[in-house]
Design a protein around this motif. Structure first.
Motif, PDB file in Angstrom:
ATOM      1  N   ILE A 164       0.842  -1.206   0.000  1.00  0.00           N
ATOM      2  CA  ILE A 164       0.000   0.000   0.000  1.00  0.00           C
ATOM      3  C   ILE A 164       0.872   1.249   0.000  1.00  0.00           C
ATOM      4  N   ARG A 165       1.931   1.198   0.815  1.00  0.00           N
ATOM      5  CA  ARG A 165       2.844   2.347   0.892  1.00  0.00           C
ATOM      6  C   ARG A 165       3.555   2.562  -0.441  1.00  0.00           C
ATOM      7  N   PHE A 166       3.938   1.479  -1.112  1.00  0.00           N
ATOM      8  CA  PHE A 166       4.632   1.580  -2.398  1.00  0.00           C
ATOM      9  C   PHE A 166       3.747   2.238  -3.454  1.00  0.00           C
ATOM     10  N   ASN A 167       2.437   1.928  -3.398  1.00  0.00           N
ATOM     11  CA  ASN A 167       1.501   2.510  -4.365  1.00  0.00           C
ATOM     12  C   ASN A 167       0.968   3.872  -3.925  1.00  0.00           C
ATOM     13  N   ARG A 168       1.477   4.381  -2.790  1.00  0.00           N
ATOM     14  CA  ARG A 168       1.211   5.740  -2.332  1.00  0.00           C
ATOM     15  C   ARG A 168      -0.271   6.044  -2.113  1.00  0.00           C
ATOM     16  N   ASP A 169      -1.005   5.050  -1.648  1.00  0.00           N
ATOM     17  CA  ASP A 169      -2.401   5.292  -1.274  1.00  0.00           C
ATOM     18  C   ASP A 169      -2.422   5.597   0.221  1.00  0.00           C
ATOM     19  N   LYS A 178      -4.383   7.412   2.119  1.00  0.00           N
ATOM     20  CA  LYS A 178      -5.668   7.310   2.833  1.00  0.00           C
ATOM     21  C   LYS A 178      -5.916   5.871   3.264  1.00  0.00           C
ATOM     22  N   LEU A 179      -5.720   4.932   2.342  1.00  0.00           N
ATOM     23  CA  LEU A 179      -5.930   3.520   2.662  1.00  0.00           C
ATOM     24  C   LEU A 179      -4.903   3.046   3.685  1.00  0.00           C
ATOM     25  N   LEU A 180      -3.677   3.539   3.584  1.00  0.00           N
ATOM     26  CA  LEU A 180      -2.627   3.140   4.531  1.00  0.00           C
ATOM     27  C   LEU A 180      -2.977   3.592   5.943  1.00  0.00           C
ATOM     28  N   VAL A 181      -3.403   4.848   6.076  1.00  0.00           N
ATOM     29  CA  VAL A 181      -3.751   5.377   7.404  1.00  0.00           C
ATOM     30  C   VAL A 181      -4.927   4.600   7.993  1.00  0.00           C
ATOM     31  N   GLU A 182      -5.953   4.326   7.166  1.00  0.00           N
ATOM     32  CA  GLU A 182      -7.127   3.587   7.654  1.00  0.00           C
ATOM     33  C   GLU A 182      -6.754   2.168   8.053  1.00  0.00           C
ATOM     34  N   THR A 183      -5.903   1.518   7.255  1.00  0.00           N
ATOM     35  CA  THR A 183      -5.500   0.137   7.545  1.00  0.00           C
ATOM     36  C   THR A 183      -4.691   0.064   8.834  1.00  0.00           C
ATOM     37  N   GLU A 184      -3.840   1.043   9.051  1.00  0.00           N
ATOM     38  CA  GLU A 184      -3.000   1.027  10.248  1.00  0.00           C
ATOM     39  C   GLU A 184      -3.776   1.403  11.505  1.00  0.00           C
ATOM     40  N   LYS A 186      -8.283  -2.802  -4.146  1.00  0.00           N
ATOM     41  CA  LYS A 186      -6.947  -2.266  -4.373  1.00  0.00           C
ATOM     42  C   LYS A 186      -5.911  -3.387  -4.440  1.00  0.00           C
ATOM     43  N   LEU A 187      -6.007  -4.351  -3.529  1.00  0.00           N
ATOM     44  CA  LEU A 187      -5.041  -5.455  -3.529  1.00  0.00           C
ATOM     45  C   LEU A 187      -5.150  -6.290  -4.803  1.00  0.00           C
ATOM     46  N   LYS A 188      -6.381  -6.510  -5.272  1.00  0.00           N
ATOM     47  CA  LYS A 188      -6.561  -7.247  -6.521  1.00  0.00           C
ATOM     48  C   LYS A 188      -6.002  -6.461  -7.696  1.00  0.00           C
ATOM     49  N   SER A 189      -6.187  -5.131  -7.679  1.00  0.00           N
ATOM     50  CA  SER A 189      -5.687  -4.283  -8.756  1.00  0.00           C
ATOM     51  C   SER A 189      -4.163  -4.273  -8.791  1.00  0.00           C
TER      52      SER A 189
END
Length: 389
Positions: A257-262, A264-270, A302-305
């Protein structure tokens, strides 16, 4: 109004009016009215006025423009058997008799829904708007067909109904729909395909090794696993490795997620995800109260993409551990506690009242080792608070 009450009401009105109408015709009128008393009585009045003798079910279907339910059941049976040729002939026959192709597709969708409900709750088959023959056939279908095949049929029919409005001809669209439905009915489920591949993969590698021993020097050609009733082939490589094995731990997912620079998703996941169980391709977690309801679906998409593979996401109500943010905060707190126990830090804080520790940065091992050696060698020579005057 409930179908049972509406059927009795129409019979009562027909008796009062001294009109002859069959029970099957009344059932069709109730079904077509969708519970509306006004619509049901209007349709019955129209049906009775058009016929001096007893009004039959066939006459009511023709008046309303419905397809023959029993014949649609015949078509449904042929589709689920995968008999494309006979299914197309039945469709053509109904079309020749005046049935609207779009109505036939809608009837197939209604039948699929009805059989699915009957499979879960057989008592629902006792519907007064359903004839005895339809009830018996529906119960038989509910026992012989799997829920997986019924839900797949339902999804495809919905998509077909959405696409049929763009077709140049309704009959052409219906024929293509029947062809697609009959071929899909023969396909194995994804679980069956995976089990087939897993079962064959081990024996394939053994056969390859034996072949290579007996044919030294020949070029290696990976074999092909053919699946029955499928135009599908899976080429088995010498070493079979799951495509998601590089994501061995959940931290690898965060790195992706961090590599793809998302961000918002990174903050929510963490912050909002409490991990319960993880394995490559499958994540089970508990959401915090602050999490948005669409976080699991967005994470899966996102993970599938990014990986090109399907990720199974499971949400549970309990059993989740601390979030990544909570783990990070605890690590920071523990590190601060350890630092506060350090004699040098204690001495600094005592000599500089009001000082606080904002951040703690760990040194790289080689730098830490060099500094430690230097301090040991010069322990007696250096005092940070020594008066140099």
């Amino acid at each position: 109004m409930e179908p049972e009450i509406l059927v009795d009401h129409l019979r009562f009105i027909a008796t009062k009016e001294q009109a002859k109408i069959s029970d099957a015709a009344i059932s069709i009128l109730v079904r077509a009215s969708e519970g509306s008393v006004r619509d049901a009585m209007s349709l019955m009045d129209q049906a009775i006025s058009n016929h001096s003798a007893e009004t039959t079910a066939e006459e009511v279907r023709e008046m309303i423009g419905l397809a023959d339910r029993s014949r649609v059941l015949d078509l449904f049976s042929l589709i689920m058997e995968g008999n494309a040729s006979s299914a197309l002939n039945e469709l053509s026959s109904q079309y020749a008799d005046g049935a609207d192709p779009i109505i036939i597709i809608k009837e197939l969708a209604e039948i699929t829904h009805w059989i699915s409900v009957v499979k879960i709750s057989p008592n629902t088959a006792d519907d007064p708007t359903v004839t005895n023959d339809e009830r018996d056939r529906g119960l038989k279908f509910s026992k012989s067909l799997s829920m997986r095949s019924l839900t797949r049929m339902w999804q495809m029919l919905l998509k077909i109904l959405d696409e049929i409005s763009f077709a140049p001809n309704a009959m052409i669209a219906a024929e293509m729909a029947i062809i697609r439905l009959t071929h899909v009915s023969e396909l194995p489920s994804p679980d069956e395909i995976i089990k087939k591949i897993e079962k064959e993969s081990l024996s394939i590698e053994q056969r390859n090794n034996e072949k290579k021993k007996s044919e030294k020097g020949s070029s290696y050609q990976p074999p092909i696993i053919s699946l029955k009733n499928e135009n599908l082939a899976v080429r088995a490589e010498k070493v079979i490795e799951a495509p998601l094995q590089k994501f061995k731990v959940f931290e690898d997912v965060l790195s992706l997620i961090r590599f793809n620079r998302d961000m918002k998703l990174l903050v929510e996941t963490e912050n909002y995800l409490r991990l319960v169980k993880y394995q490559p391709g499958r994540i089970e977690f508990q959401l915090t109260k602050e999490a948005s309801s669409d976080l699991p679906s967005r994470l899966s998409k996102k993970l599938k993409s990014w990986t090109g593979e399907y990720w199974g996401i499971t949400i549970v109500n309990e059993g989740g551990g601390p979030t990544i943010a909570e783990q990070r905060n605890k690590s920071t707190q523990d590190l601060h506690v350890q630092v506060m126990k350090n004699p040098m830090v204690k001495l600094v804080l005592e000599n500089f009242p009001g000082s606080i520790i904002n951040e703690v940065h760990l040194q790289k091992p080689e730098i830490k080792e060099a500094i430690t050696d230097e301090l040991i060698n010069n322990e007696e020579e250096w005092d940070p608070f020594e008066d140099n005057d």
